[in-house]
Design a protein around this motif. Structure first.
Motif, mmCIF file in Angstrom:
data_model
loop_
_atom_site.group_PDB
_atom_site.id
_atom_site.type_symbol
_atom_site.label_atom_id
_atom_site.label_comp_id
_atom_site.label_asym_id
_atom_site.label_seq_id
_atom_site.Cartn_x
_atom_site.Cartn_y
_atom_site.Cartn_z
ATOM 1 N N TRP A 271 40.518 48.210 15.775
ATOM 2 C CA TRP A 271 41.692 48.117 16.645
ATOM 3 C C TRP A 271 41.947 46.662 17.050
ATOM 4 C CZ3 TRP A 271 42.330 46.416 21.720
ATOM 5 C CH2 TRP A 271 43.579 46.694 22.302
ATOM 6 N N ARG B 123 43.614 44.839 14.168
ATOM 7 C CA ARG B 123 45.019 45.200 13.975
ATOM 8 C C ARG B 123 45.890 44.619 15.082
ATOM 9 N NH1 ARG B 123 42.709 50.248 13.469
ATOM 10 N NH2 ARG B 123 43.849 51.129 15.243
ATOM 11 N N PRO C 8 47.666 52.605 12.869
ATOM 12 C CA PRO C 8 46.611 52.516 11.839
ATOM 13 C C PRO C 8 47.143 51.887 10.563
ATOM 14 C CG PRO C 8 47.439 54.775 12.046
ATOM 15 C CD PRO C 8 48.050 53.994 13.165
ATOM 16 N N TRP D 201 46.431 53.884 17.173
ATOM 17 C CA TRP D 201 47.256 52.703 17.475
ATOM 18 C C TRP D 201 47.590 51.985 16.171
ATOM 19 C CZ3 TRP D 201 47.945 47.469 17.248
ATOM 20 C CH2 TRP D 201 48.824 46.904 18.187
ATOM 21 N N LEU E 155 41.958 55.024 19.836
ATOM 22 C CA LEU E 155 41.903 53.777 19.062
ATOM 23 C C LEU E 155 42.485 53.934 17.667
ATOM 24 C CD1 LEU E 155 38.283 52.653 20.047
ATOM 25 C CD2 LEU E 155 40.427 51.889 21.051
ATOM 26 N N ASN E 156 42.115 55.004 16.981
ATOM 27 C CA ASN E 156 42.562 55.184 15.604
ATOM 28 C C ASN E 156 44.043 55.524 15.503
ATOM 29 O OD1 ASN E 156 40.039 54.659 14.478
ATOM 30 N ND2 ASN E 156 39.392 56.796 14.618
ATOM 31 N N CYS F 80 38.982 43.856 26.425
ATOM 32 C CA CYS F 80 38.523 44.906 25.527
ATOM 33 C C CYS F 80 37.099 45.318 25.889
ATOM 34 C CB CYS F 80 38.611 44.441 24.080
ATOM 35 S SG CYS F 80 40.296 44.021 23.580
ATOM 36 N N SER G 54 35.615 51.665 15.440
ATOM 37 C CA SER G 54 37.061 51.853 15.625
ATOM 38 C C SER G 54 37.611 50.808 16.578
ATOM 39 C CB SER G 54 37.348 53.265 16.165
ATOM 40 O OG SER G 54 37.019 54.245 15.227
#
Length: 270
Positions: free
Chosen positions: A56, A59, A248, A246, A243-244, A156, A52
């Protein structure tokens, strides 16, 4: 380093290689896989959390290059190359984008040579992430990035490897001070809700495995502690979230797991 050759101790786990093991990669040793197995035996969902985090990153980089018009990226704690790296995503959106990876792991340095061969807008700098002033004056950084113009700084999964005693909040304050106006800060950090629930129990378990191993430590912090890293920067919607959650690419196809709650991410602008 001996006679120009990097000496790697395969018996000591490495953050970058353990992360590679979680992603299902091949660039890791038995010591790294042992850390992975200890966590995977109790919390197999942590594999999904690592993936994930990678999704992230893709994306978020795509948003910065496409929507925010960023052409300069400073990726701290770059880790080992995967199929979709920061420069791959950014330069697909804008071939002129310049990416500098920063790490201090000799394994990353060895693999980073391949990145340098891809194009002249992708660079790897071996430096200490806890010394922002030295990093921002590093000749390889200043050659690749115009530090008077906005850039995207990635932290990160780096700050959660620094103990409170090393004051990661002050380190991030110094980074924020160095960033030009209009810059962005992207951050992922381990999270402990400290609510006595399953996620908090998992956070304590994983933190203990890191602490008992030879690799170093990983610290799970509260939402309030993570928010402090952004200072007075404007945190963009949807905020500091799982995370998922943000932006998606589509609807969530997998059920929510407890591992989803032990990491938070956000993107902020100066």
């Amino acid at each position: 380093m001996s006679d120009g050759v990097t000496i790697i101790d395969e018996t000591v786990p490495s953050v970058a290689r353990v992360y590679d093991a979680f992603l299902g990669g091949k660039d890791n040793y038995e010591a790294d896989r042992e850390v992975f197995r200890q966590i995977d035996a109790v919390a197999p969902q942590m594999k999904d959390l690592a993936r994930s985090g990678r999704r992230w990153l893709i994306r978020m980089t795509r948003y910065l290059a496409r929507e925010a018009g960023m052409t300069q990226f400073l990726d701290c704690g770059a880790g080992l190359p995967t199929a979709e790296n920061t420069h791959t995503v950014a330069q697909r959106e804008n071939p002129e984008a310049r990416v500098v990876y920063v790490d201090n792991d000799p394994v990353v340095a060895a693999h980073g040579r391949a990145l340098l061969e891809e194009n002249d807008r992708t660079h790897l700098v071996m430096a200490d992430l806890t010394e922002p002033e030295a990093l921002f004056s590093h000749p390889e950084v200043t050659r690749a990035i115009d530090l008077d113009q906005p850039l995207a700084l990635f932290q990160c999964s780096t700050l959660h490897h620094l103990s409170d005693e090393r004051d990661p909040w002050d380190i991030m304050r110094r980074y924020r001070d160095l960033l030009p106006d209009g810059s962005y800060l992207a951050l992922i950090h381990f999270h402990d809700p400290e609510d006595g629930g399953a996620a908090s129990e998992l956070a304590r378990f994983v933190e203990d495995i890191f602490a008992r191993g030879n690799m170093g430590s990983g610290y799970f912090r509260t939402r309030e502690q993570i928010e402090r890293f952004f200072g007075d920067f404007e945190v963009l919607p949807p905020g500091l979230v799982r995370l998922n959650d943000w932006w998606p690419d589509g609807p969530h196809l997998q059920p929510h797991t407890v591992a989803d709650d032990v990491a938070l991410a956000a993107l902020a602008r100066k």
